[in-house]
Design an enzyme around this catalytic site. Sequence first.
Site, mmCIF file in Angstrom:
data_model
loop_
_atom_site.group_PDB
_atom_site.id
_atom_site.type_symbol
_atom_site.label_atom_id
_atom_site.label_comp_id
_atom_site.label_asym_id
_atom_site.label_seq_id
_atom_site.Cartn_x
_atom_site.Cartn_y
_atom_site.Cartn_z
ATOM 1 N N LYS A 116 0.854 -1.176 0.000
ATOM 2 C CA LYS A 116 0.000 0.000 0.000
ATOM 3 C C LYS A 116 0.890 1.224 0.000
ATOM 4 O O LYS A 116 2.006 1.202 0.470
ATOM 5 C CB LYS A 116 -0.905 0.008 1.233
ATOM 6 N N ARG A 124 2.647 0.063 10.528
ATOM 7 C CA ARG A 124 1.391 0.760 10.255
ATOM 8 C C ARG A 124 0.295 -0.091 9.599
ATOM 9 O O ARG A 124 -0.746 0.433 9.212
ATOM 10 C CB ARG A 124 1.629 2.018 9.406
ATOM 11 N N ASP A 125 0.508 -1.395 9.476
ATOM 12 C CA ASP A 125 -0.554 -2.232 8.901
ATOM 13 C C ASP A 125 -0.460 -3.659 9.429
ATOM 14 O O ASP A 125 -0.466 -4.626 8.663
ATOM 15 C CB ASP A 125 -0.475 -2.224 7.374
ATOM 16 N N ILE A 126 -0.391 -3.786 10.749
ATOM 17 C CA ILE A 126 -0.264 -5.113 11.350
ATOM 18 C C ILE A 126 -1.657 -5.702 11.552
ATOM 19 O O ILE A 126 -2.355 -5.400 12.516
ATOM 20 C CB ILE A 126 0.500 -5.034 12.682
ATOM 21 N N SER A 174 -4.802 -0.718 7.151
ATOM 22 C CA SER A 174 -6.150 -1.276 7.139
ATOM 23 C C SER A 174 -6.970 -0.695 8.283
ATOM 24 O O SER A 174 -6.514 -0.660 9.430
ATOM 25 C CB SER A 174 -6.086 -2.800 7.271
#
Length: 525
Positions: free
Chosen positions: A9, A165-167, A213
């Site tokens: 992303k 930032r997207d775990i 997310s």
Amino acid sequence: MGNKQSTGKKGGSKHKINKNDNDQPSESLQNNLVALDKHRGDEYNISVEDLGAGKETKIKKAHLKKYCKTAKNSGDVAIKLFDGNTAHSNDFQTEAAILSKCDHPNIVKLFEITTVDSRMSLVLELCDGGSVLDRLPYTEDEASKIVRQVASAISYMHGKNIVHRDIECSNILYSTSHEKSEVKLVDFGSATELETIPNHPGAFKFLKEKTGSLSVMAPEVLRGKYGPKVDVWSVGIVAHTLLNNGKAPFKGKTKQELEPKILQGYISYNDWEHSELAKDFCQNTCMVNVAHRLAASTVLFHSWIASERKSTFKVLPVELVTSFSFYRTALPLKRIALNALARKIKSSKYRETFEHINKSHTGLITNEEFMEAFKHSGNSKSELDDLYDSLDINVNGGITYTEFIAATLETGGELEDDQLHEAFNLISSNGRYITQKDVEDIVSESLKDRDNMTVVQDKVERQMSRFTKKHKKQKIRYLDFTKMFEHGFKDLRSIDTLVETSLNAEQFKRLNAEEQSAHLMAINE
């Protein structure tokens, strides 16, 4: 994303591959090995099916055409292809820069930076065991083990000022299909590096970009001003989800429904069926007030996941001590080759040994941790000092995961021929022989960007090019290379001299007067 490898992303700031913005020692041997493989993009057989896809990327399974399958590695990789639009080159550079700085057992490995079909590409470790959602339901102990591994990866990243930032669960993959496989954190497309404030240790500029997310997004991300603790919030959401058979704590069919619930941050525990420790973990990692939320460095010490660290490990296995002894007396070129091989190994049975020794959970074994672990190994203090220095091939004041695993590769005896071929090809620029320049390309960067540079090290750096020039006709062919791996062999002196000149201050200090004199003569030739 299910069992997809990664989607990529948009996110993060602009970085160059070898830039060291935070004045921290980079694992430069790893960086150089990654960068040196740019020419191999056309040497892969790439599958038609996608493992995953994003707006600007596709993930495909691939196999190196000339690769010899070994018992420790199938040769399969995942290739993340970025589209040809130069507008997305910053995303590519950021992800490549961040992954090339990471060396942790629970973070996906970056093998190569290359071009495939004229598209910028990252060659990554293939994690083909599926996502953690694919093995639901979990017992509390099983969920705790997964969360501990992810928390370890986050603590390591935050120590390098990296924020994922997207775990989310779909970005936590099992390395293999084995039931005891470790998990790996993947998809660094939203990851970024914090911009630190000079002369203010621990201070950083807030991030503002809304990325990642929504299901695992922390409230402060929605507000547009946040720091690294957003990853801790995500870990709490992951823990809650795994404990409740895949059901996320915040529900909403639309963005408009979900965002207010996240901002409020209320999680109901009325129907909680798990331990109070698990509940306390979720509550303390999902605090809306960032100041009250646990930091990544303290998450690993929470009783819910710290209790899982109780181990039967008491003494080092005999075969491990033996392998480390061979490593200590090995020629430097052999140690470089073992490190190159270790980077390609998908999983190691000594991962838990590394984690047990690294009690600080930093991903870097300190001298104190090493000495404590090896105090009953039968080695003297000076031998352990020598071994520690030999392991620290990046000269960064600690032992990384890859460096540790490199020293374990001979636990089963001498390496097989296919492993030696692979190691040789990873170092040689032409596949026919190894030159002084090949060695210099890999090790020279380890002499730069060090806070503890001494006059001796400065001399080494200035003399490295002269030393290479002097030996430019020297070539080490494969048969000579394999002799280094015969236990007890000590030869190839000129290559040995070249790499051994990269001593740090502590290594130089421990040499006796005669050795110091010889060392200084070597680098002043």
